[in-house]
Structure formats: C-alpha cells, structure tokens
Design an enzyme around this catalytic site. Sequence first.
Site, PDB file in Angstrom:
ATOM      1  CG  ASP A 191      -1.860   1.182   1.237  1.00 24.50           C
ATOM      2  OD1 ASP A 191      -2.636   1.335   0.278  1.00 24.50           O
ATOM      3  OD2 ASP A 191      -1.820   1.961   2.202  1.00 24.50           O
ATOM      4  CE1 TYR A 220      -2.925   0.366   9.792  1.00 26.29           C
ATOM      5  CE2 TYR A 220      -4.587  -1.345   9.539  1.00 26.29           C
ATOM      6  CZ  TYR A 220      -3.432  -0.884  10.133  1.00 26.29           C
ATOM      7  OH  TYR A 220      -2.777  -1.646  11.052  1.00 26.29           O
TER       8      TYR A 220
END
Length: 792
Positions: free
Chosen positions: A79, A232
């Site tokens: 990510d 997140y």
Amino acid sequence: MKRWIAAISAAVLVFTGTAVSVPESTAIAEDSSYNYGEALQKSMFFYEVQQSGELPDWNEVSWRSDSMTNDYIEGGWYDAGDHLKFTLTNAYSATMMAWGYLEYQDGVDAIGETEEYLNNLGWALDYVAECDLGDKVVYMIGDGSFDHVWWGSAEVYMAKYELQSGETERPYYTCNNSCIEAQMAASLAAGYLCFKDTDAERAEYYLDHAIACFERADENRAIGGDEAETSYYSISTFWDDLFYAANWLYMATGEQSYLDLCESDYIANLGTESQSTELKYTWGHCWDDVQQGATLLYAINTGDSTWKTQFQKHLEYWTTGYDGKQISYTSDGLAWLTNWGSLRHATTTTFLAYVAADELFADDTTYYEKYTEFADSTMNYCFGDNDDNFSYVVGMGDDYPQNYHHRTSSGIWDDQWTTIGTEKEHAHTLYGALVGGPQDSNGTYEDKIDNYQCNEVAIDYNAGYTAALCAMVSKYGGSTDDNFPEEETPKWTEFYVEACINQASDTYTEIKLQATNHSAWPARILHSISVNYYFDISEVLEAGATVDDLTVSLNYVEYDCTISDPIQYDGNIYYVKITFEDDAKIMPTGQSEHQAEVQFRIAAPSGTSYWSADNDYSYEGLVQQDVAETQYITMYDGDTLIWGVEPDGTTVSDVTTTTTTETTTTEETTTTTTETTTTISTEDSASESTTDTTEATTESTTETATESTADTDSTQTSDSDATMLCGDVNLDGSVTLADVVMLNKAVASVIELNTSATTNADCDGSNSIDGNDALVLLKFQVQLIQYIPYSG
C-alpha cells in the site's frame, strides 16, 4: 484523434525543418525544463518497488526480490511505506492509471513506455480480480499490529513475522462492501478497455469479474464488516463508488442500463455541500470520494450540459473559486486541500482538469487554457516550480526528499529509524515516488522520515499523478532514459565479521566474533553461513607437539552453531570453521538478529608454554574486549567467500570474478544475445526515434537516426529473419508512431533502410518509397484509413 494527429505531425515536421505552432495555452509546459517522459518512467519504477509476491521478469528494481509469496492472494502492490495490501487502494490506483492510459495512450506510446505501463497496470488488476472470491472479496492481507511497529525490508518480513508470531502465513480478511466491490468493478472495467485490443482473453477475464463485483455491490448497497481495514481506510459511503463503477461498465459494455441506474438510483444519494441540497463540488477525487471523477465521466458519457456545468464547479473551486468557495493556495502557488497528502489531491485534480479541458472544453478557449494552465503549473510545482526549487518527486531534479517514509527502500537492518536527527541514510533511491507534500497552507514541509503527512508515499498518491503524466507526455512530449534504472551497488558492506580478544595466555587464545548480515541489495537470509579463523602452528611443531594436541571449544553462542577441529589450509597454517545451523537465521530484521556472537577457544594442553597467537593470521589487529571489523577472519555463504581475505590473498572480488567467468556458459551467452537483440530491435529504435522528435537541432536528429539505423541493421542476420508486416518500418513486430518517424527519416534521406524495412515501408503498394507512403502510414495511425497498403 486530435492528439494523435498533433503528435504524429510533430514527429514528421522535425525532419522536414518545418516549424510547429504551439497553442498559447501550452506555454508553461513547453517552456519547462522538466522531462515528463522521464517522470512517467520513474513512476513505473515506484510501482515495481511496491510489487508483492514472486517478482516478474520485467521488474527492473535490482534491489528487490520475491516477498510474501505465500499470501492467500499473491501479488498486488504494497500500500505505502508499509507491507499491508488493501484491495481498495489497489483498485482505486489501477483505475486512475487505466484512465490516464485510455485518455492519453498516444503519449505513452510515443515515448515507448506502453509495455512497461501495461505490465504494471496488469499486475494490480490481476490481483484485484483474484480478490473476488465469488460471494465475497478479500479486502486486506497483513497483520497491521505487526506491520506498523516493525521496520524492515519486504524480502525478510516473513522471517521476522514467523519469529515473533509463530505464523508462517499472513492473515487475510474478507467482506461484502459496496464501496470496495464497486471500486474493484471500476478498475476491472477500465482494465478491460485497456487490454481488449491486445489481450482479449485477459480483458474478458477482467470484465467478467467487473460485472460480478458490480452486481454484488449494487445488490448489497452497504458498507460491510471490514474491521481490520477501518483504522487505515475508514469508508464513509458507497453511492459515489456505484456511480463511478456504473460509468466505467457503461464504457466497457455499451449497455445503457448502467447509466439508467445512475439516473434512477445513485445520483439522488450522492454527497451534497454542507447544509445544502447542491451536489458536492468541493474536496477532491480520492480513494474514499470518487464523486468528482464519476461526475466527469457521466458528463462525457451522457453529453448532458447539466453535468458539464456540475463538474465545472469543481474546477472553479480549485482555481479561481465558485459561489464564494475557493481552495486555499500556498504563497508559491499550490492549491492546498488538506494536511494529509496535499500533493496527492492536487495532482489527481490536475488529471481531471486535463481530461475536462480535452473532453468538455476543447472548443472553449478561455476555459481550456484556464484548466490546462492550472494543471501544468500544479505538476511543475511538484518538480520544482516553487519557492524552494524543491522537487517533491524522489529522484527527479537535484534537490528532492531524502527521508521518505518507506521501509524496504530504507534498507534498515536493526528495526531502528525513529530517532529524530539521526536518521540513517536510505539504502535505495525510491525513484518516481511522489511524497505527501506541504502539510499546511503556509507551504510547510519537513523532510523527516516520521512526518507521515509530508513524507509518506503510497500507491494512491502516485495514481492521479501518473495519470496526469500521461496527459503531459501526450501534450508536450518527453523521453525515457535508456540507461535507467542503473543497477545499484551497495552503499555499505552487507556481510562482515567483527572480533576482539576475550582472553589470551601461553596456553590458549579466546576470541569473540560477530557475524553480521546488513544486506539490502536485496535484503536476504543466508542459510549456510560460516566463518574461518586462521592460525599458525609453527611454534607447536617446534615444541615437538602436533595439531592433534590442540583442543577447540565453543564457550558462548548466540545462535546454534558448530566448530570444526583444526583443518589444514596450507603448510603450517590451519583454520577452524564455525558453521551456523540452518535455523540460525542471521538476518537484517532487528537488533537481536542482524548479528550473531560466538566466543571460542583454541588451547594447548594445560601446563605447556609453547602456544603463541602472535604469528596467527586471524589474530592480526585484534585488541582486548573491543570488537572491530577484521578482514583476516573470513565469512562464507556455503562455499562462496563473502567477506575477508584468505591467507593466500584471495578476496571477495577474486571469487566474484571467477564465478562470473565459470558460469558464462553457451546457454547463458545465447540468452544474453537474444535479450540484446530484442532490446535494440524493438525498443531502442522506437525510443530513439521518439527522442528524435524532441531534438532541437538537425545535427542531433541525424546523429540519433544514424545510431538507430545501425542498431536495427546489426540485429538482423538476414532479411529472411524478419516477418513482413506492412508499415512496420523498424521491424519490431507492430505498427506504431515510431514507424512513422523512421519512414520520414528514410524519405528525407536521413537514414537508409535495409531490404526488410524497405518492403514494409511501401505503404501505398507502388513498389517504391516516397512521401506518399509516409502520408498513408500517417492516415493509418489516426484511423482515417483502416488498412495498408493503401493506394487511395
């Protein structure tokens, strides 16, 4: 179509010496010293750094290797500066990249970056498709509680994870979530459009999953139970995602039902301005809010002026303001939205501005120039057009971030990075990564590794930026660097031995040594580490004793290891070998793992006085109780010397040279030759031709053209080796802009074509090569004709 004609015409006119007029609105970018082709090339490098799983052959990052190969779904992109994988951000980023390619493919083709671009896009899309399990989706892979407290490289991640948790596979999480599944549908539908003409089977695979994900998302119309991801990426709504995905599926299938759903169900539920019923036009397009991008697509797909006006509100907000609302601007000209990833928002809006200018405002000079100039200036701000002359793109320009928040590129071996002011130098340059940027509207920026707002990097940060670069190479050209990336050489010693004297007497020598693994090119675990300690037994023999009278013992070991009896090296020189067991993983994963300490003793019988270490090879330079590097104790990976100098003078470089020579087999040489041939015949001629279109002088153009011809000819052993394909002048197996450029060089007598190229260059079937062939090939490129040869 207009962009194709412009690009090809520019390539043609370079060789005739005719001036090319540039619209006034392009003045900012045309006058820029920045190479947008290089920037796009380096952005692809960043995405290759982010690859998880078994790396493909086309990955160009010399310091990366396979990682997380046993994830439940292998592949995809990590990510950000961590190693978690989120399906949402993989899908969002892939959609933006696909959109950039679809809108501005001509520019990507012209700089020779198409293959690399589609390789990277396909890498993410394959992962997204695999995360569709039929009745649910995998939305996250990784253990966040471990991931965000451990700092190390992806290649050794699982070894540390297993050491701490006892688990050999990372956890994965599934859900039904209309936001995530709609984003997956959007990316896969866009992917279908990118691949349908070149890889039909792959494209249909994407489309099947796109339809399935969309149907499930539309049926559920809910945010699912994705607790692991919430801390997140906390998802706020799903209607914008359905609106976005429906537009992409309409584009992929042509089915009106998708647009009908927008009108009947989705639009009424879209976000509105605070305390208003007016559809939202502030904020920015991002992973959790794709309403503006969906609005733009809907305006394009429907041709409805109402939606054109609605999207224009967004661009007005980002530029000069609308209805009293305007984004903040820093003193040096950046449109600043929020402290988290301010450049991510600015560059994504830049891409939407380029698309809107080209698709909605192409006939309105005022707005076309306004939005294009906003986009140009924003992108150039990232490259250094700011008060600090600072580039926010790593590896672009002379002054760019050094302490970007990214674990693997840091190459850190001891899990230590947080001490402010004492950051270690990063092992690797994270070329192409766009950092977060200024953290407030005053333009404040800190180049610190723990400033997540300023110096985080992420796949979604680069997504809109990359799409905008597609627009810039389409509009303004650029070139890639044939020598990029260069293979990195280590900045520090990866494997070494430190030692000192623990104790010494006339009957024994006791040594403490540390075997160290600080590898980062790539980070790796060696399973057959051993070290040799050399000593001279001349005084033993002179006393009438033999080597068999000596004893060897381990007094302390940090990891499982064994020590050998004395082994003769040469004459009176012997050594003992300390071998670490396979489960003794000396690895760059933390303070207790990156080094292994051993204390050992070599002793003569008690009561004797003949033992002396003064003449021992490995004893040289050692001092009491203070470990220091020593080249005289050698270290091995299996039988290969990786540290130190043997008593006969053999060094690591000697071993490397010998190994290289011995492994240069006929098969390897053939492979190398094949790779070289492919590179020269397919890429160099195209990229050099593209470079030619941007050359300012006839001299440099002629020189490059000559090199291109020489390279092309040198790869063809005979004319029969080439397969005839009308229009394929550079003999790379396809008909592209590069062939137009090369044909015009031939017509202008700048280069001379070989027999195969001449045959393919006869585009009008006249059995001769002239300007009409170039015209036919140009018409074919812009789809004014459907086939060649074409006689008119």
